[in-house]
Scaffold this motif. Structure first.
Motif, PDB file in Angstrom:
ATOM      1  N   ASN A 174       5.110  -2.127  -6.005  1.00  0.00           N
ATOM      2  CA  ASN A 174       4.827  -2.826  -7.253  1.00  0.00           C
ATOM      3  C   ASN A 174       4.123  -1.848  -8.193  1.00  0.00           C
ATOM      4  O   ASN A 174       2.907  -1.711  -8.207  1.00  0.00           O
ATOM      5  CB  ASN A 174       3.951  -4.055  -6.999  1.00  0.00           C
ATOM      6  CG  ASN A 174       3.752  -4.877  -8.264  1.00  0.00           C
ATOM      7  OD1 ASN A 174       4.516  -4.753  -9.227  1.00  0.00           O
ATOM      8  ND2 ASN A 174       2.722  -5.708  -8.278  1.00  0.00           N
ATOM      9  N   TRP A 175       4.908  -1.177  -9.015  1.00  0.00           N
ATOM     10  CA  TRP A 175       4.384  -0.090  -9.832  1.00  0.00           C
ATOM     11  C   TRP A 175       3.487  -0.607 -10.949  1.00  0.00           C
ATOM     12  O   TRP A 175       3.660  -1.704 -11.455  1.00  0.00           O
ATOM     13  CB  TRP A 175       5.532   0.712 -10.454  1.00  0.00           C
ATOM     14  CG  TRP A 175       6.467   1.343  -9.469  1.00  0.00           C
ATOM     15  CD1 TRP A 175       7.720   0.944  -9.172  1.00  0.00           C
ATOM     16  CD2 TRP A 175       6.208   2.480  -8.653  1.00  0.00           C
ATOM     17  NE1 TRP A 175       8.283   1.741  -8.216  1.00  0.00           N
ATOM     18  CE2 TRP A 175       7.362   2.716  -7.889  1.00  0.00           C
ATOM     19  CE3 TRP A 175       5.110   3.330  -8.485  1.00  0.00           C
ATOM     20  CZ2 TRP A 175       7.466   3.761  -6.974  1.00  0.00           C
ATOM     21  CZ3 TRP A 175       5.209   4.384  -7.585  1.00  0.00           C
ATOM     22  CH2 TRP A 175       6.366   4.578  -6.831  1.00  0.00           C
ATOM     23  N   GLU A 176       2.535   0.220 -11.302  1.00  0.00           N
ATOM     24  CA  GLU A 176       1.664  -0.091 -12.436  1.00  0.00           C
ATOM     25  C   GLU A 176       2.468   0.082 -13.727  1.00  0.00           C
ATOM     26  O   GLU A 176       3.137   1.100 -13.920  1.00  0.00           O
ATOM     27  CB  GLU A 176       0.460   0.854 -12.447  1.00  0.00           C
ATOM     28  CG  GLU A 176      -0.451   0.649 -13.653  1.00  0.00           C
ATOM     29  CD  GLU A 176      -1.455   1.784 -13.817  1.00  0.00           C
ATOM     30  OE1 GLU A 176      -2.425   1.607 -14.547  1.00  0.00           O
ATOM     31  OE2 GLU A 176      -1.226   2.852 -13.215  1.00  0.00           O
ATOM     32  N   ASN A 197      17.579   9.537 -20.945  1.00  0.00           N
ATOM     33  CA  ASN A 197      17.276   9.027 -19.610  1.00  0.00           C
ATOM     34  C   ASN A 197      15.946   8.275 -19.585  1.00  0.00           C
ATOM     35  O   ASN A 197      15.816   7.245 -18.916  1.00  0.00           O
ATOM     36  CB  ASN A 197      17.237  10.176 -18.604  1.00  0.00           C
ATOM     37  CG  ASN A 197      18.623  10.726 -18.305  1.00  0.00           C
ATOM     38  OD1 ASN A 197      19.622  10.089 -18.629  1.00  0.00           O
ATOM     39  ND2 ASN A 197      18.685  11.902 -17.713  1.00  0.00           N
ATOM     40  N   ALA A 198      14.979   8.799 -20.324  1.00  0.00           N
ATOM     41  CA  ALA A 198      13.673   8.131 -20.355  1.00  0.00           C
ATOM     42  C   ALA A 198      13.788   6.732 -20.934  1.00  0.00           C
ATOM     43  O   ALA A 198      13.165   5.786 -20.452  1.00  0.00           O
ATOM     44  CB  ALA A 198      12.689   8.971 -21.171  1.00  0.00           C
ATOM     45  N   VAL A 199      14.624   6.598 -21.982  1.00  0.00           N
ATOM     46  CA  VAL A 199      14.762   5.300 -22.635  1.00  0.00           C
ATOM     47  C   VAL A 199      15.608   4.341 -21.805  1.00  0.00           C
ATOM     48  O   VAL A 199      15.372   3.133 -21.795  1.00  0.00           O
ATOM     49  CB  VAL A 199      15.366   5.475 -24.050  1.00  0.00           C
ATOM     50  CG1 VAL A 199      15.565   4.126 -24.716  1.00  0.00           C
ATOM     51  CG2 VAL A 199      14.471   6.345 -24.905  1.00  0.00           C
ATOM     52  N   SER A 200      16.587   4.870 -21.092  1.00  0.00           N
ATOM     53  CA  SER A 200      17.544   3.986 -20.418  1.00  0.00           C
ATOM     54  C   SER A 200      17.178   3.662 -18.971  1.00  0.00           C
ATOM     55  O   SER A 200      17.580   2.622 -18.452  1.00  0.00           O
ATOM     56  CB  SER A 200      18.946   4.619 -20.457  1.00  0.00           C
ATOM     57  OG  SER A 200      18.936   5.875 -19.798  1.00  0.00           O
ATOM     58  N   LEU A 201      16.395   4.527 -18.291  1.00  0.00           N
ATOM     59  CA  LEU A 201      16.180   4.357 -16.851  1.00  0.00           C
ATOM     60  C   LEU A 201      14.872   3.679 -16.484  1.00  0.00           C
ATOM     61  O   LEU A 201      14.729   3.161 -15.379  1.00  0.00           O
ATOM     62  CB  LEU A 201      16.220   5.727 -16.143  1.00  0.00           C
ATOM     63  CG  LEU A 201      17.559   6.453 -16.141  1.00  0.00           C
ATOM     64  CD1 LEU A 201      17.404   7.810 -15.480  1.00  0.00           C
ATOM     65  CD2 LEU A 201      18.601   5.627 -15.398  1.00  0.00           C
ATOM     66  N   GLY A 202      13.909   3.658 -17.368  1.00  0.00           N
ATOM     67  CA  GLY A 202      12.561   3.283 -16.954  1.00  0.00           C
ATOM     68  C   GLY A 202      12.314   1.813 -16.762  1.00  0.00           C
ATOM     69  O   GLY A 202      11.336   1.436 -16.110  1.00  0.00           O
ATOM     70  N   ARG A 203      13.131   0.936 -17.306  1.00  0.00           N
ATOM     71  CA  ARG A 203      12.820  -0.492 -17.321  1.00  0.00           C
ATOM     72  C   ARG A 203      12.570  -1.063 -15.931  1.00  0.00           C
ATOM     73  O   ARG A 203      11.572  -1.753 -15.699  1.00  0.00           O
ATOM     74  CB  ARG A 203      13.960  -1.236 -18.014  1.00  0.00           C
ATOM     75  CG  ARG A 203      13.790  -2.742 -18.021  1.00  0.00           C
ATOM     76  CD  ARG A 203      15.045  -3.420 -18.498  1.00  0.00           C
ATOM     77  NE  ARG A 203      14.928  -4.869 -18.472  1.00  0.00           N
ATOM     78  CZ  ARG A 203      15.940  -5.703 -18.615  1.00  0.00           C
ATOM     79  NH1 ARG A 203      17.151  -5.234 -18.794  1.00  0.00           N
ATOM     80  NH2 ARG A 203      15.756  -7.010 -18.583  1.00  0.00           N
ATOM     81  N   SER A 204      13.471  -0.803 -14.994  1.00  0.00           N
ATOM     82  CA  SER A 204      13.333  -1.376 -13.651  1.00  0.00           C
ATOM     83  C   SER A 204      12.172  -0.764 -12.886  1.00  0.00           C
ATOM     84  O   SER A 204      11.760  -1.295 -11.853  1.00  0.00           O
ATOM     85  CB  SER A 204      14.626  -1.168 -12.859  1.00  0.00           C
ATOM     86  OG  SER A 204      14.910   0.214 -12.708  1.00  0.00           O
ATOM     87  N   LEU A 205      11.622   0.352 -13.409  1.00  0.00           N
ATOM     88  CA  LEU A 205      10.513   1.036 -12.741  1.00  0.00           C
ATOM     89  C   LEU A 205       9.190   0.751 -13.435  1.00  0.00           C
ATOM     90  O   LEU A 205       8.194   1.426 -13.178  1.00  0.00           O
ATOM     91  CB  LEU A 205      10.769   2.546 -12.730  1.00  0.00           C
ATOM     92  CG  LEU A 205      12.094   2.976 -12.080  1.00  0.00           C
ATOM     93  CD1 LEU A 205      12.380   4.429 -12.369  1.00  0.00           C
ATOM     94  CD2 LEU A 205      12.048   2.716 -10.585  1.00  0.00           C
ATOM     95  N   LYS A 206       9.202  -0.246 -14.325  1.00  0.00           N
ATOM     96  CA  LYS A 206       8.025  -0.635 -15.098  1.00  0.00           C
ATOM     97  C   LYS A 206       7.519   0.504 -15.974  1.00  0.00           C
ATOM     98  O   LYS A 206       6.313   0.660 -16.195  1.00  0.00           O
ATOM     99  CB  LYS A 206       6.914  -1.152 -14.182  1.00  0.00           C
ATOM    100  CG  LYS A 206       7.244  -2.507 -13.557  1.00  0.00           C
ATOM    101  CD  LYS A 206       6.034  -3.121 -12.885  1.00  0.00           C
ATOM    102  CE  LYS A 206       6.384  -4.515 -12.348  1.00  0.00           C
ATOM    103  NZ  LYS A 206       5.210  -5.157 -11.703  1.00  0.00           N
TER     104      LYS A 206
END
Length: 487
Positions: A281-283, A315-324
């Motif tokens: 559960n990432w911060e 990549n920063a804009v598209s990949l980060g959502r699921s990783l909080k």
């Protein structure tokens, strides 16, 4: 015998007298009959003459009755005729084309007036178009030819009297919807189009949704005009400028750290899934990248490849959502070719185009129909008195043109703490001291020394590029926009 003869003679004379009397009576009777016949014939003639006179009177009365009936019909039609002069005009124009219409009713649907008629004679759609094309020059209520439709034996003529602002669809709460989806967002538009205020509103919404989170701020082009807020507090950039300056991390360092966080979390999730373990559960982290396109455009000037920087931003804009890891990227250039992206890359995150960038966003729609719809909505806003609006394209949905929220519309006094990781305050603004938490680096960020250029790095006054050549005394020419400027 003589006596008998004498008696017979006497009888004969009497008979002769009777015969003459009878003849006289017959003559008198005939005369009386003739007089009666003449009288009856006169009466018949008089009756015939009187009958002819009566017929003439009857004919005259019938004509008067017909005239009265026509008058009654006209009066009835006049009484039934609509009071609206535009409807009268429509009926008159169609009657001149030998098309009889029976007016039924008018309906007002939110400013769109629909007049409904029943055709009583044959017609063609070309004639209808020809008649309706005459209306703009005959009535001030018709700026253009009205639309029409024919269904179930009814002719409907639609007159749109709404102003451009009235025709605009209301997409209330659209920014809240984007924030609640926790999708990464990119805002594109020139200065003065409302980017900063929109970003501040979005950050306020994110703050209310995520609660306790850590934020980081990448500012490639530091200045005093772009002030960003989180939780109703101004924030300081963590990564400033392009150059290596002792004690200050530059924007490229920030981009590398952002991707490092994403890659570390991706790697950790991959290992946990392979080991049949639940993901951590990432911060939550919230990153703001201002003027992100400058990271790509200035890459060569600082010994970096534009393609690599472009890929890192995407990549920063598209990949980060699921990783909080939530990213808000803000830029001016909406042309994907200059950003070295494909149109399909834009659909991996939410997009908002402001000002002239809206035109680019419209052209990035997936099909011709969507482009036409967006162009119509765009024209409505341009013809209205609404100043701040943009093209919004939520991830996975069609785009639409919407009015931007008011300045600080979503700002609230919140008691939720905000973890600020900045160690590099911007000298030009006084900031409220808030509790800081310095994040440990997720991976080693190598310090790459920048080879100093022999010539001074001068920013283009038109596009902000640092690539220019001398073009006369105290003048330079930009390699990007091909424009000259004074130095």
């Amino acid at each position: 015998v003589k006596e008998l003869i004498a008696d017979n003679e006497q009888v004969k004379k009497l008979l002769e007298i009777d015969s003459k009397n009878l003849e006289l009576s017959v003559s008198q009777a005939n005369l009386t009959l003739e007089k009666q016949v003449m009288t009856y014939e006169q009466k018949i003639d008089n009756a015939i003459s009187e009958n002819e006179n009566l017929k003439a009177i009857i004919n005259g009365l019938e004509q008067e009755i017909n005239a009265l009936n026509q008058t009654i019909t006209l009066l009835q039609n006049e009484a039934k005729a609509p009071k609206n002069p535009d409807i009268r005009l429509i009926l008159t124009l169609f009657s001149k084309k030998n098309i009889r219409l029976n007016y039924l009713e008018s309906l007002d649907n939110c400013g769109v007036l629909c007049h409904i008629f029943e055709p009583l004679s044959e017609y063609s759609e070309s004639t209808i178009k020809e008649v309706l094309a005459q209306l703009p020059g005959l009535s001030e209520n018709f700026e253009t030819s009205p639309n029409y439709s024919i269904s179930k034996g009814k002719l409907r003529i639609n007159i749109d009297n709404r102003t451009a602002k009235d025709k605009i669809k209301n997409y209330s709460g659209w920014l809240e919807k984007i924030a609640e989806s926790q999708s990464n967002l990119i805002i594109l538009g020139a200065r003065g189009t409302g980017k900063s205020e929109l970003a501040n509103n979005y950050s306020a919404l994110i703050h209310g949704i995520l609660g306790n989170f850590t934020f980081k701020f990448i500012q490639p082009k530091p200045d005093d005009t772009s002030v960003f807020m989180i939780g109703n507090k101004p924030i300081k950039p963590d990564y400033i400028g392009f150059m290596d300056i002792p004690g200050i991390k530059n924007a490229y360092d920030g981009l590398e750290e952002l991707n490092g966080v994403i890659h570390e979390r991706l790697e950790d999730n991959t290992k946990r899934i392979a080991a049949s373990l639940p993901c951590k559960n990432w911060e939550p982290q919230y990153w703001i990248i201002d003027e992100f396109q400058q990271l790509i455009l200035q890459a060569k000037s600082f010994d970096k490849k534009p393609e690599d920087v472009s890929l890192s931003v995407r990549n920063a804009v598209s990949l980060g959502r699921s990783l909080k890891v939530y990213v808000l990227a803000i830029g001016q250039i909406a042309n994907v070719s200059l950003l070295k992206w494909q149109i399909g890359d834009l659909y991996q995150f939410c997009q908002i185009y402001l000002g002239d960038a809206i035109k680019n966003g419209i052209n990035y729609a997936p099909n011709k129909h969507d482009i036409e719809v967006l162009e119509n909505e765009f024209n409505l806003f341009r013809n209205s008195d609404i100043k701040y609006y943009g093209l919004v394209r939520e991830m996975g949905n069609k785009g639409y043109i919407a009015q931007l929220p008011e300045a600080r519309e979503y700002f609230t006094e919140s008691s939720q703490p905000i973890t600020e990781s900045s160690q590099n305050p911007t000298p030009s603004q006084e900031l409220e001291v808030i509790q800081c938490e310095v994040l440990s680096a997720s991976h080693h960020v190598p310090s790459q020394p920048i080879t100093r250029s022999k010539t001074a790095v001068i920013e283009c006054r038109h596009c902000g590029s640092f690539e220019s050549v001398k073009n006369g005394k105290n003048r330079r020419k930009c390699k990007k926009c091909n424009k000259t400027f004074s130095v």
